[in-house]
Design an enzyme around this catalytic site. Sequence first.
Site, PDB file in Angstrom:
ATOM      1  N   HIS A 216     -28.450  36.573   0.051  1.00 27.17           N
ATOM      2  CA  HIS A 216     -28.255  37.927   0.550  1.00 27.17           C
ATOM      3  C   HIS A 216     -29.551  38.564   1.049  1.00 27.17           C
ATOM      4  O   HIS A 216     -29.526  39.624   1.654  1.00 27.17           O
ATOM      5  CB  HIS A 216     -27.567  38.791  -0.521  1.00 27.17           C
ATOM      6  CG  HIS A 216     -26.089  38.519  -0.563  1.00 27.17           C
ATOM      7  ND1 HIS A 216     -25.146  39.505  -0.581  1.00 27.17           N
ATOM      8  CD2 HIS A 216     -25.393  37.354  -0.555  1.00 27.17           C
ATOM      9  CE1 HIS A 216     -23.933  38.964  -0.588  1.00 27.17           C
ATOM     10  NE2 HIS A 216     -24.059  37.661  -0.589  1.00 27.17           N
ATOM     11  N   SER A 220     -26.671  34.547   5.844  1.00 26.41           N
ATOM     12  CA  SER A 220     -26.039  33.239   6.038  1.00 26.41           C
ATOM     13  C   SER A 220     -26.471  32.619   7.354  1.00 26.41           C
ATOM     14  O   SER A 220     -26.690  33.317   8.339  1.00 26.41           O
ATOM     15  CB  SER A 220     -24.517  33.396   6.056  1.00 26.41           C
ATOM     16  OG  SER A 220     -24.036  33.806   4.806  1.00 26.41           O
ATOM     17  N   LYS A 244     -10.794  34.988   4.928  1.00 27.45           N
ATOM     18  CA  LYS A 244     -10.951  33.584   5.314  1.00 27.45           C
ATOM     19  C   LYS A 244     -11.185  32.708   4.074  1.00 27.45           C
ATOM     20  O   LYS A 244     -10.637  31.613   3.975  1.00 27.45           O
ATOM     21  CB  LYS A 244     -12.115  33.433   6.296  1.00 27.45           C
ATOM     22  CG  LYS A 244     -12.183  32.044   6.925  1.00 27.45           C
ATOM     23  CD  LYS A 244     -13.104  31.999   8.129  1.00 27.45           C
ATOM     24  CE  LYS A 244     -13.118  30.603   8.730  1.00 27.45           C
ATOM     25  NZ  LYS A 244     -12.965  30.605  10.178  1.00 27.45           N
ATOM     26  N   ASP A 245     -11.992  33.219   3.129  1.00 28.48           N
ATOM     27  CA  ASP A 245     -12.217  32.465   1.891  1.00 28.48           C
ATOM     28  C   ASP A 245     -10.914  32.314   1.103  1.00 28.48           C
ATOM     29  O   ASP A 245     -10.670  31.275   0.490  1.00 28.48           O
ATOM     30  CB  ASP A 245     -13.265  33.162   1.013  1.00 28.48           C
ATOM     31  CG  ASP A 245     -14.688  32.889   1.498  1.00 28.48           C
ATOM     32  OD1 ASP A 245     -14.866  31.965   2.311  1.00 28.48           O
ATOM     33  OD2 ASP A 245     -15.618  33.598   1.061  1.00 28.48           O
ATOM     34  N   GLU A 288     -18.155   7.866 -13.255  1.00 30.13           N
ATOM     35  CA  GLU A 288     -17.157   8.584 -12.477  1.00 30.13           C
ATOM     36  C   GLU A 288     -17.505   8.465 -10.992  1.00 30.13           C
ATOM     37  O   GLU A 288     -18.652   8.246 -10.621  1.00 30.13           O
ATOM     38  CB  GLU A 288     -17.151  10.058 -12.894  1.00 30.13           C
ATOM     39  CG  GLU A 288     -16.595  10.268 -14.279  1.00 30.13           C
ATOM     40  CD  GLU A 288     -15.095  10.034 -14.340  1.00 30.13           C
ATOM     41  OE1 GLU A 288     -14.336  11.003 -14.244  1.00 30.13           O
ATOM     42  OE2 GLU A 288     -14.676   8.867 -14.468  1.00 30.13           O
TER      43      GLU A 288
END
Lengths: 411, 186
Positions: A216, A220, A244-245, A288
């Site tokens: 922040h 971005s 959108k998220d 894994e």
Amino acid sequence: MAGLHKSDLPNPVLNWIDSRLPIITMMQKEYGVFPTPRNFNYFWNFGALAMVTLILMIVTGIFLAMNYQPNTGLAFDSVQHIMRDVNYGWLIRYVHQNGGSMFFIVTYIHIFRGLYYGSYKAPRELLWILGVVILLLMMATAFMGYVLPWGQMSYWGATVITNLFSAFPAIGPKIVTLLWGGFSVDQPTLNRFFSLHYLLPFVLIGVVFLHVAALHIVGSNNPLGIEPKGPQDTLPFHPYYTAKDSVGVCVFLIVWAAFVFFAPNVLGDPNNFIEANPLQTPADIVPEWYFLPYYAILRSVPNKLLGVCMMFGSILVLFVVPWLDTSRVRSARFRPTYRWLLLLWVLSFVVLGVCGANKPEGIWVILSRIGALYYFAHFLLIMPILGKLERPLSLPESITQAVTGRPLESH
Amino acid sequence: MAESSAATAHGHPADGTKRDLLELIAGAGAVMLAGGVAVALIGSMNPAKDVLAVSAVEIDLTPIAVGSGITVMWQGKPIFIRHRTDKEITEARDVTLSDLRDPQTDQSRVKGGHDQWIVLIGICTHLGCIPLGNKPSDMRGEYGGWFCPCHGSQYDTSGRIRKGPAPLDLAVPPYAFVSDTRVKIG
């Protein structure tokens, strides 16, 4: 002297709180009106997906811990007790067990997004470094969590991974004894792994907070890799990117639920249905799936110490990526050669994963050596050299110009 | 230091030096305290007294047939005790030392007069798996000793590494013969 924060919230109760602790103003600023580039694609969902996963893992984990026993004599049975007797225990555990895999899927895609669109470049280097710290913490947490069910693969995975530290000269065996709290993986080991597995996710929350705080400050990145030039290039985070998220979160939860309800054990190892036995090594020890590429790098080197160093190095090299890449252009969209070589790097990562799942014989040794070689060459040779040689495509003048569809010739 | 120079500017030079001393003492105290805390916390992660106390086991060797071996637990670790055939002893002793990755003579790995018994910590020196080979029907590798199924390390009849990724010979634990048919490990 500090005074009350000037809050402009109309609700008197919220205003009273906000004047004394302006968290509502802060949330408004950071998640409401926060200016965000207008051209995100769905790759920009994955940070939010990782956050959702972390929260779900902590919630399910807390409830699992209410029924789990970190005792070598009871651990395996207590997990079966969760699966069979505890109300909805099967659901909570399968969400948690598959959540580990989900966490790595979204994080790996998130990292790929960063590499492809150059999100690690100035001024986002520290943001990227915090991300690598998060990855390391995740790996440690996942490894220790996998030991807790105390199955055969839990036990032998723990033995093999802790023994990696014995490769270091002189102090190696002392480190291993310290990690074990004894002379083999045993009760003290299980007990401390449980303690740390419970602790580390909260450390993760702290580092994630720093990761988001740094984001922040610098803002971005976006698919074009050019900075927004003004308000016309950005949108407020809410409602545009909360919406959108949310789409991404819904799709992601469907995928996660599909694993939980239809294939809960497809990513696991059948050997972990057998209780740990210190006197019998399973025929083939595999970690894994999300650790397989690193395991392949480890086994591709015939020398133990060198193999261990290469394995750790394969993660640590990420720390210096911002300084290895000499190209000023962020987005691989404008780097015609680099974009293919980066996809080749992804291929090398996948090939290493497949090699890690197979016994180190014949073709798999050769493939894992080629894969490991390219994995490192990409960072240590291609990134510094190609950045100087490559001629990038011309960048659009602004985000708005690029996304409103005006012909590129116009600039 | 900024504080002490400010104090000097106000005309109290003595205060400045006294404050420096106090800061040094406080700082040194904090470092010692932190060190003490670290010693206690890291120490608590090392093996506890009860773990250290389970140090010795006594084993009766009479049931072990020639050519086979058994596995017993000592300090949470598997211990291999193998009754070697004459042929296996000869094979172990006929090796040229310079051919070995971790050169040790067979004589130095057994107790004199008990050459048929080899006692080893049954943990592969590569990544800690347990090699196969105690039962004559097990896979014993090309050198007739032990074979690690994890990454293919092969040990000879003296437990020395001969092939595969492991760097060292299988370790010999501290042990002694109490009588001809009993050993005490630890």
